[in-house]
Design a protein around this motif. Sequence first.
Motif, PDB file in Angstrom:
ATOM      1  N   ARG A   1     -22.681 -25.204 -25.751  1.00  0.00           N
ATOM      2  CA  ARG A   1     -23.178 -26.392 -25.054  1.00  0.00           C
ATOM      3  C   ARG A   1     -21.991 -27.226 -24.568  1.00  0.00           C
ATOM      4  O   ARG A   1     -20.954 -27.271 -25.214  1.00  0.00           O
TER       5      ARG A   1
ATOM      6  N   LYS B   1     -21.475 -24.778 -35.773  1.00  0.00           N
ATOM      7  CA  LYS B   1     -22.653 -24.875 -36.624  1.00  0.00           C
ATOM      8  C   LYS B   1     -23.789 -23.961 -36.170  1.00  0.00           C
ATOM      9  O   LYS B   1     -24.421 -23.287 -36.990  1.00  0.00           O
ATOM     10  N   SER B   2     -24.043 -23.922 -34.878  1.00  0.00           N
ATOM     11  CA  SER B   2     -25.212 -23.186 -34.383  1.00  0.00           C
ATOM     12  C   SER B   2     -25.075 -21.674 -34.519  1.00  0.00           C
ATOM     13  O   SER B   2     -26.079 -20.956 -34.538  1.00  0.00           O
TER      14      SER B   2
ATOM     15  N   GLY C   1     -25.391 -21.874 -28.155  1.00  0.00           N
ATOM     16  CA  GLY C   1     -24.209 -22.320 -28.890  1.00  0.00           C
ATOM     17  C   GLY C   1     -23.155 -22.991 -28.040  1.00  0.00           C
ATOM     18  O   GLY C   1     -22.517 -23.957 -28.471  1.00  0.00           O
TER      19      GLY C   1
ATOM     20  N   ASP D   1     -19.080 -28.687 -26.821  1.00  0.00           N
ATOM     21  CA  ASP D   1     -19.412 -29.374 -28.070  1.00  0.00           C
ATOM     22  C   ASP D   1     -18.953 -28.476 -29.218  1.00  0.00           C
ATOM     23  O   ASP D   1     -19.672 -27.584 -29.664  1.00  0.00           O
TER      24      ASP D   1
ATOM     25  N   GLU E   1     -22.385 -33.378 -20.781  1.00  0.00           N
ATOM     26  CA  GLU E   1     -23.843 -33.175 -20.807  1.00  0.00           C
ATOM     27  C   GLU E   1     -24.584 -34.451 -20.409  1.00  0.00           C
ATOM     28  O   GLU E   1     -25.548 -34.419 -19.637  1.00  0.00           O
TER      29      GLU E   1
ATOM     30  N   GLU F   1     -18.319 -28.904 -32.496  1.00  0.00           N
ATOM     31  CA  GLU F   1     -19.049 -28.907 -33.770  1.00  0.00           C
ATOM     32  C   GLU F   1     -20.361 -28.140 -33.655  1.00  0.00           C
ATOM     33  O   GLU F   1     -20.742 -27.392 -34.557  1.00  0.00           O
ATOM     34  N   HIS F   2     -21.037 -28.321 -32.541  1.00  0.00           N
ATOM     35  CA  HIS F   2     -22.299 -27.609 -32.337  1.00  0.00           C
ATOM     36  C   HIS F   2     -22.058 -26.105 -32.229  1.00  0.00           C
ATOM     37  O   HIS F   2     -22.837 -25.295 -32.756  1.00  0.00           O
TER      38      HIS F   2
ATOM     39  N   SER G   1     -19.734 -30.529 -23.737  1.00  0.00           N
ATOM     40  CA  SER G   1     -19.425 -31.687 -24.576  1.00  0.00           C
ATOM     41  C   SER G   1     -20.426 -32.814 -24.296  1.00  0.00           C
ATOM     42  O   SER G   1     -21.003 -32.872 -23.205  1.00  0.00           O
ATOM     43  N   PRO G   2     -20.647 -33.700 -25.257  1.00  0.00           N
ATOM     44  CA  PRO G   2     -21.607 -34.797 -25.051  1.00  0.00           C
ATOM     45  C   PRO G   2     -21.347 -35.612 -23.788  1.00  0.00           C
ATOM     46  O   PRO G   2     -22.284 -35.988 -23.087  1.00  0.00           O
TER      47      PRO G   2
ATOM     48  N   GLU H   1     -34.120 -25.558 -32.748  1.00  0.00           N
ATOM     49  CA  GLU H   1     -33.306 -25.674 -31.534  1.00  0.00           C
ATOM     50  C   GLU H   1     -34.179 -25.444 -30.313  1.00  0.00           C
ATOM     51  O   GLU H   1     -34.834 -24.432 -30.179  1.00  0.00           O
TER      52      GLU H   1
ATOM     53  N   SER I   1     -12.555 -28.528 -26.902  1.00  0.00           N
ATOM     54  CA  SER I   1     -13.407 -29.672 -27.248  1.00  0.00           C
ATOM     55  C   SER I   1     -13.588 -30.649 -26.077  1.00  0.00           C
ATOM     56  O   SER I   1     -14.485 -31.493 -26.106  1.00  0.00           O
TER      57      SER I   1
END
Length: 517
Positions: A254, A175-176, A252, A169, A260, A171-172, A256-257, A67, A165
């Motif tokens: 972050r 996961k992170s 962690g 992000d 960003e 999912e990130h 959303s896409p 990362e 959401s």
Amino acid sequence: MVKQRNLSRSIISSSSSARFFSIKAISLYLIFVFAFTIWVLVFSSRNIQTDDQTHRQHQHRDLIDSEKFRPPSSPPKKKMRESNGDAQLWTPPFSFGLHPCVKPTPKYKEFSESDRYITVRSNGGLNQMRTGIADIVAVAHIMNATLVIPELDKRSFWQDSSVFSDIFDEEHFIKSLRGDVKIIKKLPKEVESLPRARKHFTSWSGVGYYEEMTHLWKEYKVIHVAKSDSRLANNDLPVDIQRLRCRVLYLGLRFSPAIESLGQKLVERLKSRVGRYIALHLRYEKDMLAFTGCTYGLTDAESEELRVMRESTSHWKIKSINSTEQRVEGLCPLTPKEVGIFLKGLGYPQSTVIYIAAGEIYGGDERLSELKSRFPNLVFKEKLATEDELRGFTGHATKTAALDCIISVESDVFVPSHSGNMARAVEGHRRFLGHRRTITPDRKGLVKLFNKVERGQIKEGAKFSNLVQQMHQARQGAPRRRKGPTQGIKGRARFRTEEAFYENPYPECICSSKNPT
């Protein structure tokens, strides 16, 4: 006999002469050593808290495994040679080799599976929610609970209907942080209908408090946290808990896409068009003025409108506020006019490009005109982005605040007009990413100067600029340890006077060792 006496005198004379030269040599040596020692002391005493030294920021290292943090935006292709004056205005302060460090220590205990759950309603605006979520992740880790994705505040002044959401992000995020806490999107069906312990956890609490709160698991499987902000103390927490807070906020959580992507696109657009820019967080918005009771420069009708708004907002505790006292104490946001005078006093030329990171300015274009007369190159996201690009952001103040956040973090210089949640969060992030130049106005000191200008005791010019620059030599964002509570204040009230952890995560998340840890 005479010869012998003369020989003795000669020997004594030679001995005295040798002794004289020996003493002289020793004296010169001691003087040299003394002078060298003084030089070393002066050189090495450049305290880590000084802000007036400027150098290029160091390249950031990898932080956790694969990362990586986003590198600073690329400079424009055409680059002019900087003068010393330019360097003092734009170059990041000397970072003393400090770098981010967020990896857990060998003593850190990773999350273990649990059938206990925490749900939370994040309160406040974007950055209040962001830092609050980072706190709650750490609380879930301490209490060994599974965290359900936080619910965002929909009842604040901005009335934003966005869900987690939409802003982050998701999912990130899950996961992170999987080594720190288990995060799920919603409660399992078998526990949805179970009774919950509804808690207002005490503000600025330590690890011991939350370890005591684990007694709730004896009767409940779900704890609902009513508020997320300021759930943890700023200081005196284990370094692993502090680093976890940093991992959440800087790795962690972050955006959303979509946010960003547009945010970075706007940063690149700014850099390619104008080279370097100031991001000005102009907190001259209706809610802030009403909350602080600051009416300086407003009409009677505007002042009354703000008073009514303050009195009708139930969760704002203070209803009656003396606006003059607020301003004298430096508790009011600088007006657009005052910001213009301030930036000019610092030495920024009229051609400087200023990105306005803010919502709707109270008083609109008319109120902004006095800033624009001094700095005509004001840039707004509405002009920087196309209508198409902003279509999904309309009516969602939290999303547009996220764009402001990205552009502010990546700016060459960041200037907040008030020390609110965004100002603190952005300053802390910029410190974490290499102590990028962040100028925090001394509002109390500036008001005294502004009042002298109004009374004709001093004019805008060289003398005024010298005073402004001297006042802000140590307010440029250089490395320094986080400030503790104000002396003389006892009890829980002292927590309010501490510098916020997310405003300055040094020393726990910023290290001086050779290798990041």
